[in-house]
Each structure stands twice: as structure tokens, then as C-alpha cells.
Design an enzyme around this catalytic site. Structure first.
Site, PDB file in Angstrom:
ATOM      1  N   ASP A  45      60.422  64.736  28.994  1.00  0.00           N
ATOM      2  CA  ASP A  45      59.697  65.869  29.580  1.00  0.00           C
ATOM      3  C   ASP A  45      58.464  65.404  30.345  1.00  0.00           C
ATOM      4  O   ASP A  45      58.046  64.254  30.250  1.00  0.00           O
ATOM      5  CB  ASP A  45      59.192  66.792  28.454  1.00  0.00           C
ATOM      6  CG  ASP A  45      60.307  67.589  27.832  1.00  0.00           C
ATOM      7  OD1 ASP A  45      61.347  67.745  28.462  1.00  0.00           O
ATOM      8  OD2 ASP A  45      60.108  68.060  26.698  1.00  0.00           O
ATOM      9  N   LYS A  67      59.884  70.617  32.779  1.00  0.00           N
ATOM     10  CA  LYS A  67      59.199  71.538  31.885  1.00  0.00           C
ATOM     11  C   LYS A  67      57.730  71.602  32.234  1.00  0.00           C
ATOM     12  O   LYS A  67      56.894  70.971  31.638  1.00  0.00           O
ATOM     13  CB  LYS A  67      59.326  71.123  30.410  1.00  0.00           C
ATOM     14  CG  LYS A  67      60.678  71.318  29.810  1.00  0.00           C
ATOM     15  CD  LYS A  67      60.712  72.614  29.020  1.00  0.00           C
ATOM     16  CE  LYS A  67      61.978  72.712  28.222  1.00  0.00           C
ATOM     17  NZ  LYS A  67      61.918  71.886  27.059  1.00  0.00           N
ATOM     18  N   GLY A  98      56.937  65.367  24.141  1.00  0.00           N
ATOM     19  CA  GLY A  98      55.514  65.187  23.873  1.00  0.00           C
ATOM     20  C   GLY A  98      55.158  65.690  22.480  1.00  0.00           C
ATOM     21  O   GLY A  98      55.755  66.656  21.983  1.00  0.00           O
ATOM     22  N   GLY A  99      54.213  65.024  21.836  1.00  0.00           N
ATOM     23  CA  GLY A  99      53.748  65.469  20.518  1.00  0.00           C
ATOM     24  C   GLY A  99      54.837  65.351  19.479  1.00  0.00           C
ATOM     25  O   GLY A  99      55.487  64.311  19.339  1.00  0.00           O
ATOM     26  N   THR A 128      51.368  65.422  16.670  1.00  0.00           N
ATOM     27  CA  THR A 128      51.257  66.614  17.515  1.00  0.00           C
ATOM     28  C   THR A 128      49.879  66.681  18.188  1.00  0.00           C
ATOM     29  O   THR A 128      48.904  66.091  17.699  1.00  0.00           O
ATOM     30  CB  THR A 128      51.553  67.878  16.678  1.00  0.00           C
ATOM     31  OG1 THR A 128      51.649  68.996  17.568  1.00  0.00           O
ATOM     32  CG2 THR A 128      50.498  68.163  15.632  1.00  0.00           C
ATOM     33  N   ALA A 129      49.829  67.404  19.312  1.00  0.00           N
ATOM     34  CA  ALA A 129      48.592  67.445  20.112  1.00  0.00           C
ATOM     35  C   ALA A 129      47.389  67.878  19.287  1.00  0.00           C
ATOM     36  O   ALA A 129      46.287  67.355  19.472  1.00  0.00           O
ATOM     37  CB  ALA A 129      48.786  68.388  21.295  1.00  0.00           C
ATOM     38  N   MET A 180      48.958  75.775  24.588  1.00  0.00           N
ATOM     39  CA  MET A 180      49.325  76.521  25.806  1.00  0.00           C
ATOM     40  C   MET A 180      48.433  77.742  26.028  1.00  0.00           C
ATOM     41  O   MET A 180      48.903  78.775  26.498  1.00  0.00           O
ATOM     42  CB  MET A 180      50.806  76.968  25.731  1.00  0.00           C
ATOM     43  CG  MET A 180      51.769  75.807  25.707  1.00  0.00           C
ATOM     44  SD  MET A 180      53.461  76.306  25.391  1.00  0.00           S
ATOM     45  CE  MET A 180      53.480  76.391  23.609  1.00  0.00           C
TER      46      MET A 180
END
Ligand SMILES: C[S@@+](CC[C@H](N)C(=O)[O-])C[C@H]1O[C@@H](n2cnc3c(N)ncnc32)[C@H](O)[C@@H]1O
Length: 269
Positions: A45, A67, A98-99, A128-129, A180
Site C-alpha cells: 500500500d 489506497k 502499513g502499521g 501500529t501508528a 484518519m
């Protein structure tokens, strides 16, 4: 020979759903690194950076599936079909996200499609972020004196509005991490204040967490919206809200690169 051969060849391949971590390549797990080095195909991604892709062997096929908000290179259904097709050719496929793949990463949806198609799979967790950003911004997500509960929510908007369980979010003694949510920062802060959270509650937005260009914009629920002019945000960004953000004043350990007026305004606080 049968008159009606099975149109699908037997599935010999396997898909490894792998978390790539929040950005910095050395936050990959050892298992993720080993699988990348053994991969025949890597499907990745936008959040997976070039430093990590350099670890993929030259012979492996690399497929970018995009994405970006509102701009997907392939739809989710097409990504699912691609993973199944690659695995059916007998390849060791790494699906790199990601993450962590199970945190707002649609990892579950991809696994459901693989399970339905009879493709064997494995999952490798990633940092994770929220964890990467918090560590690199000097924000302990829990703290005995300040936060006994930690919630991860998505600030993704539907018809321009964030829809969350506001009464639950404004409970005392908790840290809220919003994925997000950068575009919705104003409405997010306003809704939390409207549901009773103190406007003076510390809040920070962390952009490009753990990467070279990480920047943290820190303020309060009342001030964060003015400090984050969204046209200055270029990378992925996460919002952390709660008393623990205030500890950053003493615990921030990373020297961030000064970039743009938004940072200057926030650091002046
Ligand atoms: C689709 S979600 C994927 C989350 C990912 N699965 C994870 O576990 O971190 C994308 C959101 O994660 C957050 N994010 C991912 N990487 C980030 C980073 N390096 N810095 C700040 N936020 C990040 C942002 O909120 C971004 O909009």
C-alpha cells in the site's frame, strides 16, 4: 484424465499478511523482514515507504495497490482477487500493510476472501501508528495518574461528519487516538467539547510519525483546529487526545525537523 477437469489448479501458494509498522524501516519485526526476503511477490500500500521496499529481493514481483483517500489504484475486491490469483500460481505472497494489518487496515476483509478461496495464510503483527507516534512524540498512552483506558477510533467521515460514540469518548481517565482524523480535526474537537470534554484537554496531531519528517503539533482541544491548517499536512497524521499528551512537555525526546508555519505556531505554545 477426467472429462471435466477442475478449472482451478491446486493452491500451493500462501499469503503472509504482514504489518510493516508506522514508517521507519527498523521498526519492522524480524519475522516481517525474513518473509520479505523470501517473498516471490509483495503486494503493498501507499503507507509502505521506499526504505522498506528496498528490503524486497530484486527477483520478487512488487505490486503497488495504492489506497489513498478517494484514490484507490485497485478496489478492495480487485486486491482480494489479485492475492488469490498470485497464491494460486504457487507464489509466496507477502501482503504488506502499513502499521498493523488488523488496525484499520482491512486485513480481516482480505483474510475472509482468502479463506473463502481456500488459500492458506498467516498474519504477522506490526507496530501500529498509535504506538509508533506516541513513542516518538513522548506521549505515554496510558499512565497510572492520567489514563486507565485507551481507545482507538477512526475519524473517517461519512458525508463530511465524524460519527462516533461521543458519550463514551468523553469519559474521564482515558486517552483517545484518532486514525484518519486530520481532515476532521475541527469537527472532532468541537463534538468532544460539545459532549462535555474540557476544552483545555491536551491534544496533539502527529504527522509522519517515526519517519524522518515527523512533526508534532500540540495544543488543546480548543486550540488544535487553528494550529492544523490542513493544506500543510502532507503525510499520514494521527491525533492523540487526553491528559497524557501534556506529559510531552517533559518527555519529548526526539528533535523534530522544523517545517512550515504550522509547526512554528505549535512549538511557540
Ligand atoms: C488506513 S489507516 C491504517 C492504519 C495502520 N493499519 C496502522 O496500524 O497504523 C491509515 C491511518 O493511519 C495513521 N497513520 C499511519 N501511519 C502513520 C504515521 N507514520 N504517522 C501518523 N499517522 C499514521 C493515519 O491516521 C492514517 O490516516
Amino acid at each position: 484424465m477426467t472429462d471435466h477437469p477442475d478449472p482451478q489448479p491446486p493452491a500451493h501458494g500462501r499469503v503472509h499478511l504482514v504489518g510493516a509498522g508506522p514508517g521507519a524501516a527498523d521498526l519492522l519485526t524480524l519475522r516481517a523482514l525474513r518473509l520479505l526476503q523470501q517473498a516471490d511477490a509483495v503486494v503493498y500500500d501507499r503507507l509502505v515507504g521506499p526504505e522498506i521496499l528496498e528490503l524486497v529481493p530484486a527477483h520478487a514481483e512488487k505490486v503497488f495497490v495504492g489506497k489513498m483517500r478517494d484514490r484507490h489504484v485497485l478496489s478492495q475486491a480487485e486486491i482480494n482477487r489479485l492475492l488469490i490469483a498470485l497464491a494460486r500460481t504457487g507464489k509466496r505472497v507477502v501482503r504488506l500493510k502499513g502499521g498493523d494489518p488488523f488496525i484499520f487496515g482491512r486485513g480481516g476483509e482480505e483474510l475472509e476472501a482468502l479463506a473463502l478461496a481456500g488459500i492458506p495464510f498467516e498474519v504477522v503483527p506490526g507496530v501500529t501508528a498509535a504506538l509508533g507516534c506516541a513513542a516518538h512524540a513522548g506521549v505515554p498512552l496510558t499512565h497510572r495518574d492520567h489514563a486507565q483506558t485507551l481507545v482507538f477510533v477512526t475519524g473517517h467521515t461519512k458525508d463530511g461528519e465524524v460519527e462516533l460514540d461521543w458519550p463514551t469518548l468523553v469519559r474521564p481517565g482515558q486517552t483517545i487516538v484518532v486514525y484518519m482524523g486530520a481532515r476532521a480535526v475541527a469537527s472532532l474537537c468541537a463534538r468532544l467539547i460539545g459532549h462535555g470534554l474540557d476544552p483545555a484537554t491536551p491534544a496533539a496531531l502527529i504527522e509522519n510519525g517515526t519517519c524522518q519528517h515527523q512533526r508534532t503539533i500540540a495544543g488543546t482541544l480548543a486550540t488544535l483546529p487553528e494550529l492544523v491548517p490542513d493544506h500543510h499536512l502532507l503525510g499520514p497524521a494521527l491525533i492523540i487526545i487526553g491528559q497524557v499528551v501534556g506529559l510531552r512537555a517533559r518527555l519529548a525526546w526526539l528533535t523534530e525537523l522544523a517545517e512550515g508555519p504550522a509547526l512554528a505556531a505549535s512549538e511557540a505554545e
